[in-house]
Design an enzyme around this catalytic site. Structure first.
Site, PDB file in Angstrom:
ATOM      1  N   CYS A   7       0.809  -1.203   0.000  1.00 46.49           N
ATOM      2  CA  CYS A   7       0.000   0.000   0.000  1.00 46.49           C
ATOM      3  C   CYS A   7       0.854   1.269   0.000  1.00 46.49           C
ATOM      4  O   CYS A   7       2.017   1.258   0.407  1.00 46.49           O
ATOM      5  CB  CYS A   7      -0.913  -0.008   1.225  1.00 46.49           C
ATOM      6  SG  CYS A   7      -2.388   0.995   0.995  1.00 46.49           S
ATOM      7  N   ASP A 127      -6.436  -4.057  11.488  1.00 40.28           N
ATOM      8  CA  ASP A 127      -5.309  -3.136  11.548  1.00 40.28           C
ATOM      9  C   ASP A 127      -5.049  -2.711  12.988  1.00 40.28           C
ATOM     10  O   ASP A 127      -5.913  -2.824  13.858  1.00 40.28           O
ATOM     11  CB  ASP A 127      -5.639  -1.904  10.685  1.00 40.28           C
ATOM     12  CG  ASP A 127      -4.407  -1.134  10.236  1.00 40.28           C
ATOM     13  OD1 ASP A 127      -3.285  -1.454  10.705  1.00 40.28           O
ATOM     14  OD2 ASP A 127      -4.557  -0.221   9.424  1.00 40.28           O
TER      15      ASP A 127
END
Length: 197
Positions: A7, A127
């Site tokens: 990412c 996360d």
């Protein structure tokens, strides 16, 4: 085989690195507050040179739905990853436009795991926080009942421990950077560790 998502790509060089290593997904961050922010126009140009076997994902925080639809219609991205307060109605609105949705959950307790279990999103991402480079308490994962993307503080050094949890995918950003930019050596080491089998 555990899938890999890298990412925060924002330079042509980053895409060239990805094309050599072939992660399953790459992510563009469309949140202006992020140091990895990329404009939709720039992301579109990068997708043009991205290997077609790699799926581009857009990362959003409470973005207007029309912005996400526009990016999928232009084929800049194929998946929307949501990191804000987007509710189930918001997710359903995207899905009604045939957009695949990844909903991120910050995992601090078993309650957060249950929220992820019950989410209507196509995928969930677990996360530690918004790009803070830290992992969360993996013992909370004992109650997860669906495949998940694992994110938060992953690095080439700790990824072997993470993949023992058998996530659907691992999502890395700062862990493959040097001085805030993607580092091919770290990207390769991360990829090789995940795919060592």
């Amino acid at each position: 085989m555990i899938k890999i998502k890298m990412c925060g790509l924002r330079r042509e060089t980053d895409i060239e690195y990805a094309n050599k290593l072939m992660p399953d997904y790459i992510g563009y961050v469309f949140t202006e507050k992020s140091k990895r922010y990329i404009t939709p126009e720039k992301a579109g140009k990068l997708t043009e040179i991205l290997n077609k076997k790699i799926t581009p994902v857009g990362v959003f925080v409470n973005s207007p739905i029309k912005n996400i639809i526009s990016l999928t219609e232009s084929e800049t991205i194929k998946i929307a990853q949501l990191h804000g307060n987007e509710n189930n109605e918001y997710i359903s609105a995207l899905q009604s436009e045939n957009i695949i949705v990844i909903k991120a959950f910050i995992i601090k307790s078993e309650i957060d795991i249950e929220l992820a279990n019950n989410s209507p999103a196509d995928h969930v991402l677990l996360d530690a926080g918004m790009g803070n480079g830290k992992t969360f308490n993996y013992s909370l994962l004992k109650n997860i009942r669906r495949p998940y993307f694992l994110a938060g503080g992953l690095t080439p050094e700790n990824i072997l421990n993470a993949i023992e949890l058998n996530p659907y995918a691992v999502d890395v950003s700062s862990g493959i950077e040097t001085n805030g930019f993607k580092d091919f050596t770290k990207m390769k080491k991360f990829t090789d560790s995940v795919r060592k089998d």
